[in-house]
Write a protein that holds these residues in place. Structure first.
Motif, mmCIF file in Angstrom:
data_model
loop_
_atom_site.group_PDB
_atom_site.id
_atom_site.type_symbol
_atom_site.label_atom_id
_atom_site.label_comp_id
_atom_site.label_asym_id
_atom_site.label_seq_id
_atom_site.Cartn_x
_atom_site.Cartn_y
_atom_site.Cartn_z
ATOM 1 N N GLU A 156 -24.574 57.124 -21.889
ATOM 2 C CA GLU A 156 -25.654 57.202 -20.651
ATOM 3 C C GLU A 156 -26.950 56.727 -21.309
ATOM 4 O O GLU A 156 -26.950 57.011 -22.450
ATOM 5 C CB GLU A 156 -25.303 58.647 -19.934
ATOM 6 C CG GLU A 156 -26.117 59.498 -20.753
ATOM 7 C CD GLU A 156 -26.071 60.869 -20.018
ATOM 8 O OE1 GLU A 156 -26.620 61.881 -20.743
ATOM 9 O OE2 GLU A 156 -25.690 60.919 -18.834
ATOM 10 N N VAL A 157 -27.849 56.402 -20.512
ATOM 11 C CA VAL A 157 -28.967 56.000 -20.836
ATOM 12 C C VAL A 157 -29.800 57.111 -21.777
ATOM 13 O O VAL A 157 -29.721 58.230 -20.934
ATOM 14 C CB VAL A 157 -29.984 55.392 -19.672
ATOM 15 C CG1 VAL A 157 -31.188 55.220 -20.182
ATOM 16 C CG2 VAL A 157 -29.340 54.081 -19.418
ATOM 17 N N ASP A 158 -30.354 57.085 -22.658
ATOM 18 C CA ASP A 158 -31.111 58.170 -23.356
ATOM 19 C C ASP A 158 -32.553 58.116 -22.697
ATOM 20 O O ASP A 158 -33.484 57.452 -23.085
ATOM 21 C CB ASP A 158 -31.266 57.874 -24.868
ATOM 22 C CG ASP A 158 -32.037 58.952 -25.631
ATOM 23 O OD1 ASP A 158 -32.579 59.774 -24.931
ATOM 24 O OD2 ASP A 158 -32.107 59.004 -26.799
ATOM 25 N N GLU A 159 -32.911 59.094 -21.772
ATOM 26 C CA GLU A 159 -34.202 59.010 -21.155
ATOM 27 C C GLU A 159 -35.342 59.287 -22.183
ATOM 28 O O GLU A 159 -36.337 58.890 -22.014
ATOM 29 C CB GLU A 159 -34.255 60.277 -20.107
ATOM 30 C CG GLU A 159 -33.055 59.818 -18.914
ATOM 31 C CD GLU A 159 -33.412 58.783 -17.906
ATOM 32 O OE1 GLU A 159 -34.585 58.258 -18.095
ATOM 33 O OE2 GLU A 159 -32.452 58.299 -17.352
ATOM 34 N N ASP A 160 -35.272 60.368 -23.124
ATOM 35 C CA ASP A 160 -36.164 60.405 -23.894
ATOM 36 C C ASP A 160 -36.661 59.209 -24.752
ATOM 37 O O ASP A 160 -37.626 58.892 -25.048
ATOM 38 C CB ASP A 160 -35.606 61.509 -24.879
ATOM 39 C CG ASP A 160 -35.387 62.798 -24.245
ATOM 40 O OD1 ASP A 160 -35.994 63.148 -23.440
ATOM 41 O OD2 ASP A 160 -34.528 63.479 -25.012
ATOM 42 N N PHE A 161 -35.656 58.409 -24.980
ATOM 43 C CA PHE A 161 -35.896 56.961 -25.896
ATOM 44 C C PHE A 161 -36.946 56.209 -24.902
ATOM 45 O O PHE A 161 -37.954 55.693 -25.569
ATOM 46 C CB PHE A 161 -34.842 56.093 -25.881
ATOM 47 C CG PHE A 161 -35.006 54.786 -26.562
ATOM 48 C CD1 PHE A 161 -35.101 54.762 -27.796
ATOM 49 C CD2 PHE A 161 -35.042 53.860 -25.754
ATOM 50 C CE1 PHE A 161 -35.187 53.340 -28.530
ATOM 51 C CE2 PHE A 161 -35.297 52.430 -26.325
ATOM 52 C CZ PHE A 161 -35.528 52.221 -27.637
ATOM 53 N N PHE A 162 -36.817 56.165 -23.583
ATOM 54 C CA PHE A 162 -37.627 55.432 -22.882
ATOM 55 C C PHE A 162 -38.956 55.978 -22.616
ATOM 56 O O PHE A 162 -39.824 55.316 -22.243
ATOM 57 C CB PHE A 162 -36.891 54.938 -21.755
ATOM 58 C CG PHE A 162 -35.826 54.093 -21.997
ATOM 59 C CD1 PHE A 162 -36.169 52.517 -22.143
ATOM 60 C CD2 PHE A 162 -34.618 54.204 -21.893
ATOM 61 C CE1 PHE A 162 -35.360 51.742 -22.275
ATOM 62 C CE2 PHE A 162 -33.669 53.319 -22.343
ATOM 63 C CZ PHE A 162 -33.908 51.963 -22.285
#
Length: 311
Positions: free
Chosen positions: A304-310
């Motif tokens: 799943e998309v890593d929200e912390d990265f963005f």
């Protein structure tokens, strides 16, 4: 361009190939069935994520289900031959055999070991009315639910194979497999041991698990390879409890490939001695869970998309 044949569409062609009564290799059956279905050369090059050819994967699943349902038999590994029941199935559905047809063909799950054939076909997801998950309902599931359902069906297939293998082996192998499972579950600890008793003079005890190095805490085991459709009654459990008392034991495990009657379970719950009953269904599930007699074929990673990265 039409969609490639589904796995159940391979069942009738596979039985047609086998209808000569000879033993055929699985790969040959797959290719011949694909010829009957007019699978194109381009479609035969398509693969699934694991790298296996899609048409072979689907035709092999069809063979697996036919064997589990009793329509085909495997004299040796990787080779198949039609049965009389398979001839009847093909005669009843010459234009194609669906998953629903095969479920109806298998019959009463409580009457024989075909329980696992039905479970593998239907999965273990049911609606409010108790109906199994159909292909139409599967389309309503989200991707994660579809993965879970697929894993359940694979486990049901493996569970049936495990019980068939255990029942076909000799008693000594089954008893050792049961002890391996108990140790894999963590009983016996870091320094404990599991010992199989002598077959000719076991006194009703097939194995002993020492849960500590000194053997101060022990689990006594009885492992019986009854027919997969058999029902173990109260007398067998009473005899096991008597064997426990003879060894001054207060806990034991009775493990079988079959199932227990209500009388057997009620008796085990009523005696002061702690007796755990493990039937074929639970035995297979535990072997899969603790990796006894099975190996990991493929690992699936869900991302799943890593929200912390963005952020």
């Amino acid at each position: 361009m039409s969609a490639p044949p589904t796995w159940d569409q391979y069942m009738a062609p596979a039985l047609t190939v086998l209808s000569d009564g000879e033993v055929h290799r699985a790969r040959d059956i797959c290719n011949a069935a694909a010829d009957l279905l007019e699978v194109s050369a381009e479609e035969r090059l398509q693969t699934i994520p694991s790298g296996q050819l899609r048409y072979q994967n689907r035709s092999l699943w069809a063979l697996s289900y036919l064997a589990r349902a009793g329509a085909a038999e495997r004299p040796v590994r990787g080779q198949y031959r039609i049965t009389d029941a398979g001839r009847q199935l093909l005669a009843s559905h010459p234009d194609g055999i669906t998953e629903k047809n095969l479920r109806a063909f298998v019959g009463d799950p409580d009457a024989s070991h075909t329980y696992y054939a039905l479970k593998a076909l239907e999965g273990t997801t049911h609606d409010a009315n108790g109906a199994g998950t159909t292909p139409e309902k599967t389309a309503e599931l989200d991707p994660i639910e579809q993965i879970d359902l697929g894993i359940e069906r694979i486990h049901a297939t493996v569970a049936g194979d495990l019980l068939s293998r255990l029942h076909a082996g000799d008693p000594a192998f089954f008893e050792q497999a049961v002890l391996d499972l108990i140790m894999a579950m963590g009983y016996g600890g870091a320094e404990g041991t599991a010992t199989r008793t002598q077959l000719s003079n076991d006194g009703g005890i097939d194995g002993i698990v020492d849960q500590d190095a000194l053997g101060l805490s022990r689990i006594y085991v009885q492992a019986k390879r009854y027919a997969l459709d058999a029902s173990i009654g109260r007398p067998e459990i009473q005899a096991f409890v008597g064997a426990l008392h003879g060894n001054q034991a207060n806990q034991g495990v009775f493990i079988t490939t079959a199932r227990f009657s209500k009388g057997a379970r009620d008796y085990a719950d009523s005696v002061p001695t702690r007796v755990v009953l493990i039937d074929g269904t639970r035995l297979a599930a535990l072997m899969i869970r603790y990796g006894v007699g099975v190996q990991v074929k493929q690992t699936v990673q869900i991302v799943e998309v890593d929200e912390d990265f963005f952020e």
